[in-house]
Design a protein around this motif. Structure first.
Motif, PDB file in Angstrom:
ATOM      1  N   SER A   1       0.772  12.143 -32.503  1.00  0.00           N
ATOM      2  CA  SER A   1       1.065  12.437 -31.107  1.00  0.00           C
ATOM      3  C   SER A   1       2.550  12.218 -30.863  1.00  0.00           C
ATOM      4  O   SER A   1       3.109  11.198 -31.291  1.00  0.00           O
ATOM      5  N   VAL A   2       3.179  13.179 -30.208  1.00  0.00           N
ATOM      6  CA  VAL A   2       4.611  13.095 -29.909  1.00  0.00           C
ATOM      7  C   VAL A   2       4.784  13.161 -28.392  1.00  0.00           C
ATOM      8  O   VAL A   2       4.341  14.128 -27.748  1.00  0.00           O
ATOM      9  N   ASP A   3       5.404  12.149 -27.825  1.00  0.00           N
ATOM     10  CA  ASP A   3       5.606  12.092 -26.380  1.00  0.00           C
ATOM     11  C   ASP A   3       6.603  13.156 -25.927  1.00  0.00           C
ATOM     12  O   ASP A   3       7.552  13.492 -26.652  1.00  0.00           O
ATOM     13  N   TYR A   4       6.404  13.659 -24.708  1.00  0.00           N
ATOM     14  CA  TYR A   4       7.401  14.528 -24.108  1.00  0.00           C
ATOM     15  C   TYR A   4       8.596  13.699 -23.653  1.00  0.00           C
ATOM     16  O   TYR A   4       8.409  12.652 -23.010  1.00  0.00           O
ATOM     17  N   PRO A   5       9.808  14.126 -23.939  1.00  0.00           N
ATOM     18  CA  PRO A   5      10.958  13.483 -23.297  1.00  0.00           C
ATOM     19  C   PRO A   5      10.839  13.635 -21.781  1.00  0.00           C
ATOM     20  O   PRO A   5      10.281  14.626 -21.286  1.00  0.00           O
ATOM     21  N   ALA A   6      11.348  12.672 -21.049  1.00  0.00           N
ATOM     22  CA  ALA A   6      11.235  12.707 -19.584  1.00  0.00           C
ATOM     23  C   ALA A   6      11.847  13.977 -19.011  1.00  0.00           C
ATOM     24  O   ALA A   6      11.318  14.558 -18.054  1.00  0.00           O
ATOM     25  N   THR A   7      12.953  14.437 -19.599  1.00  0.00           N
ATOM     26  CA  THR A   7      13.604  15.645 -19.076  1.00  0.00           C
ATOM     27  C   THR A   7      12.719  16.873 -19.248  1.00  0.00           C
ATOM     28  O   THR A   7      12.660  17.732 -18.360  1.00  0.00           O
ATOM     29  N   LEU A   8      12.015  16.971 -20.379  1.00  0.00           N
ATOM     30  CA  LEU A   8      11.115  18.101 -20.604  1.00  0.00           C
ATOM     31  C   LEU A   8       9.924  18.023 -19.665  1.00  0.00           C
ATOM     32  O   LEU A   8       9.512  19.034 -19.071  1.00  0.00           O
ATOM     33  N   ARG A   9       9.365  16.841 -19.503  1.00  0.00           N
ATOM     34  CA  ARG A   9       8.221  16.677 -18.598  1.00  0.00           C
ATOM     35  C   ARG A   9       8.607  17.089 -17.176  1.00  0.00           C
ATOM     36  O   ARG A   9       7.853  17.794 -16.503  1.00  0.00           O
ATOM     37  N   ASP A  10       9.764  16.660 -16.727  1.00  0.00           N
ATOM     38  CA  ASP A  10      10.216  17.012 -15.378  1.00  0.00           C
ATOM     39  C   ASP A  10      10.409  18.518 -15.246  1.00  0.00           C
ATOM     40  O   ASP A  10      10.070  19.109 -14.217  1.00  0.00           O
TER      41      ASP A  10
ATOM     42  N   ALA B   1       6.144  21.398 -33.755  1.00  0.00           N
ATOM     43  CA  ALA B   1       6.392  21.370 -35.191  1.00  0.00           C
ATOM     44  C   ALA B   1       6.563  19.938 -35.682  1.00  0.00           C
ATOM     45  O   ALA B   1       6.103  19.585 -36.782  1.00  0.00           O
ATOM     46  N   ASP B   2       7.187  19.102 -34.873  1.00  0.00           N
ATOM     47  CA  ASP B   2       7.343  17.692 -35.223  1.00  0.00           C
ATOM     48  C   ASP B   2       5.980  17.019 -35.328  1.00  0.00           C
ATOM     49  O   ASP B   2       5.691  16.295 -36.288  1.00  0.00           O
ATOM     50  N   ALA B   3       5.122  17.261 -34.325  1.00  0.00           N
ATOM     51  CA  ALA B   3       3.784  16.663 -34.336  1.00  0.00           C
ATOM     52  C   ALA B   3       2.983  17.150 -35.546  1.00  0.00           C
ATOM     53  O   ALA B   3       2.281  16.364 -36.206  1.00  0.00           O
TER      54      ALA B   3
ATOM     55  N   SER C   1      -1.486  20.347 -25.914  1.00  0.00           N
ATOM     56  CA  SER C   1      -0.695  19.656 -24.898  1.00  0.00           C
ATOM     57  C   SER C   1      -1.313  20.017 -23.557  1.00  0.00           C
ATOM     58  O   SER C   1      -1.346  21.179 -23.176  1.00  0.00           O
ATOM     59  N   GLY C   2      -1.835  19.019 -22.881  1.00  0.00           N
ATOM     60  CA  GLY C   2      -2.642  19.287 -21.697  1.00  0.00           C
ATOM     61  C   GLY C   2      -1.880  19.167 -20.390  1.00  0.00           C
ATOM     62  O   GLY C   2      -0.668  18.951 -20.357  1.00  0.00           O
ATOM     63  N   THR C   3      -2.627  19.286 -19.299  1.00  0.00           N
ATOM     64  CA  THR C   3      -2.029  19.268 -17.971  1.00  0.00           C
ATOM     65  C   THR C   3      -1.557  17.886 -17.551  1.00  0.00           C
ATOM     66  O   THR C   3      -0.904  17.752 -16.521  1.00  0.00           O
ATOM     67  N   SER C   4      -1.856  16.861 -18.343  1.00  0.00           N
ATOM     68  CA  SER C   4      -1.322  15.534 -18.048  1.00  0.00           C
ATOM     69  C   SER C   4       0.168  15.448 -18.381  1.00  0.00           C
ATOM     70  O   SER C   4       0.852  14.529 -17.926  1.00  0.00           O
ATOM     71  N   LEU C   5       0.655  16.386 -19.194  1.00  0.00           N
ATOM     72  CA  LEU C   5       2.078  16.493 -19.505  1.00  0.00           C
ATOM     73  C   LEU C   5       2.646  15.226 -20.137  1.00  0.00           C
ATOM     74  O   LEU C   5       3.795  14.851 -19.884  1.00  0.00           O
ATOM     75  N   ASP C   6       1.837  14.563 -20.961  1.00  0.00           N
ATOM     76  CA  ASP C   6       2.329  13.342 -21.594  1.00  0.00           C
ATOM     77  C   ASP C   6       2.872  13.589 -22.995  1.00  0.00           C
ATOM     78  O   ASP C   6       3.665  12.795 -23.494  1.00  0.00           O
ATOM     79  N   GLY C   7       2.451  14.655 -23.638  1.00  0.00           N
ATOM     80  CA  GLY C   7       2.935  14.925 -24.982  1.00  0.00           C
ATOM     81  C   GLY C   7       2.069  15.929 -25.706  1.00  0.00           C
ATOM     82  O   GLY C   7       1.213  16.582 -25.101  1.00  0.00           O
ATOM     83  N   ALA C   8       2.315  16.058 -26.997  1.00  0.00           N
ATOM     84  CA  ALA C   8       1.569  17.001 -27.834  1.00  0.00           C
ATOM     85  C   ALA C   8       0.813  16.242 -28.917  1.00  0.00           C
ATOM     86  O   ALA C   8       1.361  15.338 -29.548  1.00  0.00           O
TER      87      ALA C   8
END
Length: 215
Positions: A29-38, A66-68, A3-10
């Motif tokens: 690939s699993v996207d970050y929820p907006a709340t987690l990204r923020d 773990a989901d990814a 999961s990189g510095t772009s913060l888009d997901g894992a």
């Protein structure tokens, strides 16, 4: 898992290192929820109750990782007992090697419990302890797959932060971060109302090259 510095997901990849080659068996690939990204963005700076907030975010990340991993395993046909180890250094929120520290959010013990696999983590911390910069991590991998005995090769890796690896015959591999990569492009795309990133490079492809500037 990355999961990189772009913060888009894992991203999770099941890699088979058998027979002297590397083969990808499954990817998810699993996207970050907006709340987690923020929250991860906010934790890049000091703030109220950041120790508890960081620990809570680390637990959320472990579950997302773990989901990814579960999705990647399902696509690969492999089982948890087939996995030698999960490599997961976590999400970087502070990186100050000049002060002797770097912070990656991850609960490796929770990830091990959720997946039933051994987990290797704290790559950056270990490198800084040994006198390194903790980044980039990828030159060792580049050395293993791209080195040639008769020519110098330079590998460019454009993630959130860009880095290069230099592989010269008879010399140790060396590499370094060389400036921002996708992080600034993503911010520019978002500023102009085109989403969190330039999907498929469509916006970029609509432009033209300034050859004088490029030269």
């Amino acid at each position: 898992v990355m999961s990189g510095t772009s913060l888009d997901g894992a991203d999770a990849v099941v890699a088979d290192f058998g027979n002297g080659t590397i083969a990808m068996r499954g990817f998810a690939s699993v996207d970050y929820p907006a709340t987690l990204r923020d929250e991860l963005l906010a934790l890049n700076s000091s703030g109220f109750n950041e120790a508890e907030r960081g620990a809570t975010a680390a637990n959320q990340l472990a579950r997302l990782y773990a989901d990814a991993i579960g999705q990647a395993l399902a696509k690969s046909g492999a089982k948890h007992e087939d996995i030698a180890a999960i490599g997961c250094h976590g999400q970087t929120i502070r990186h100050r090697p000049e002060l002797g520290y770097t912070i990656q959010l991850n609960n490796a013990a929770l990830l091990a419990e959720l997946t039933g696999c051994d987990v290797v983590s704290d790559f950056r911390v270990r490198d800084i302890a040994a006198g390194g910069q903790g980044a980039p991590l990828v030159p060792a991998f580049h050395d293993g797959v791209f080195r040639a005995t008769d020519q110098t090769r330079v590998v460019v890796n454009v993630g959130g932060i860009a880095n290069i690896t230099i592989l010269a015959p008879g010399a140790p591999a060396w590499g370094f971060d060389c400036g921002p990569g996708n992080c600034l492009m993503d911010l520019w795309t978002a500023r102009h109302g085109r989403g969190l990133f330039d999907r498929d490079g469509a916006w970029s492809a609509s432009g033209s090259v300034d050859h004088a500037l490029l030269t």
